[in-house]
Design a protein around this motif. Structure first.
Motif, short mmCIF file in Angstrom:
data_model
loop_
_atom_site.label_atom_id
_atom_site.label_comp_id
_atom_site.label_asym_id
_atom_site.label_seq_id
_atom_site.Cartn_x
_atom_site.Cartn_y
_atom_site.Cartn_z
N ASN A 36 17.60 20.35 -7.33
CA ASN A 36 17.70 19.18 -6.48
C ASN A 36 16.74 19.28 -5.29
O ASN A 36 16.08 18.30 -4.92
CB ASN A 36 19.13 19.01 -5.98
CG ASN A 36 19.37 17.66 -5.36
OD1 ASN A 36 18.69 16.70 -5.66
ND2 ASN A 36 20.36 17.59 -4.48
N GLY A 37 16.63 20.45 -4.70
CA GLY A 37 15.70 20.64 -3.59
C GLY A 37 14.25 20.47 -4.04
O GLY A 37 13.43 19.89 -3.32
N ALA A 38 13.93 20.96 -5.22
CA ALA A 38 12.57 20.81 -5.74
C ALA A 38 12.23 19.34 -5.98
O ALA A 38 11.12 18.89 -5.68
CB ALA A 38 12.41 21.60 -7.03
N VAL A 39 13.19 18.58 -6.48
CA VAL A 39 12.96 17.15 -6.71
C VAL A 39 12.75 16.43 -5.38
O VAL A 39 11.87 15.58 -5.26
CB VAL A 39 14.13 16.54 -7.51
CG1 VAL A 39 14.05 15.02 -7.53
CG2 VAL A 39 14.16 17.08 -8.92
N LEU A 40 13.54 16.79 -4.38
CA LEU A 40 13.38 16.17 -3.06
C LEU A 40 12.00 16.49 -2.47
O LEU A 40 11.35 15.62 -1.89
CB LEU A 40 14.48 16.63 -2.11
CG LEU A 40 15.86 16.02 -2.33
CD1 LEU A 40 16.88 16.69 -1.42
CD2 LEU A 40 15.82 14.54 -2.09
N LEU A 41 11.57 17.74 -2.59
CA LEU A 41 10.25 18.10 -2.07
C LEU A 41 9.14 17.39 -2.83
O LEU A 41 8.13 16.98 -2.25
CB LEU A 41 10.06 19.61 -2.15
CG LEU A 41 10.82 20.43 -1.14
CD1 LEU A 41 10.63 21.91 -1.42
CD2 LEU A 41 10.36 20.11 0.27
N LYS A 42 9.32 17.22 -4.13
CA LYS A 42 8.31 16.55 -4.95
C LYS A 42 8.17 15.09 -4.54
O LYS A 42 7.08 14.53 -4.53
CB LYS A 42 8.71 16.65 -6.41
CG LYS A 42 7.74 16.05 -7.37
CD LYS A 42 8.20 16.23 -8.81
CE LYS A 42 7.28 15.54 -9.78
NZ LYS A 42 7.80 15.62 -11.16
N ARG A 43 9.30 14.44 -4.21
CA ARG A 43 9.29 13.02 -3.85
C ARG A 43 9.31 12.79 -2.34
O ARG A 43 9.70 11.73 -1.88
CB ARG A 43 10.49 12.34 -4.50
CG ARG A 43 10.43 12.38 -6.00
CD ARG A 43 11.57 11.66 -6.61
NE ARG A 43 11.50 11.73 -8.07
CZ ARG A 43 12.46 11.37 -8.88
NH1 ARG A 43 13.58 10.90 -8.38
NH2 ARG A 43 12.32 11.48 -10.19
N LYS A 44 8.87 13.78 -1.59
CA LYS A 44 8.90 13.69 -0.13
C LYS A 44 8.10 12.50 0.38
O LYS A 44 8.50 11.83 1.33
CB LYS A 44 8.36 14.99 0.45
CG LYS A 44 8.36 15.07 1.96
CD LYS A 44 8.02 16.44 2.46
CE LYS A 44 6.64 16.86 1.98
NZ LYS A 44 6.18 18.11 2.61
N SER A 45 6.99 12.21 -0.25
CA SER A 45 6.14 11.11 0.23
C SER A 45 6.76 9.74 -0.04
O SER A 45 6.40 8.78 0.62
CB SER A 45 4.78 11.20 -0.45
OG SER A 45 4.92 11.03 -1.85
#
Length: 49
Positions: A36-45
């Protein structure tokens, strides 16, 4: 005395089973949190406030 040994054996077996279940649950939650954290970082923009 034999009854006491059977009770202790059952309690020990139950503790081992509970420990395994807790370990698996903790590992599962940890892996889901990392994903979940990786997905959030990936979609940060894409995140706007």
């Amino acid at each position: 005395m034999e009854r006491v040994y059977k009770t202790m054996r059952n309690a020990g077996a139950l503790n081992i089973v509970i420990g395994i279940i807790i370990t698996v649950a903790g590992l599962s939650v940890g892996i889901m949190s990392i994903i979940n954290g990786a997905v959030l970082l990936k979609r940060k923009s894409e995140i706007t406030f």
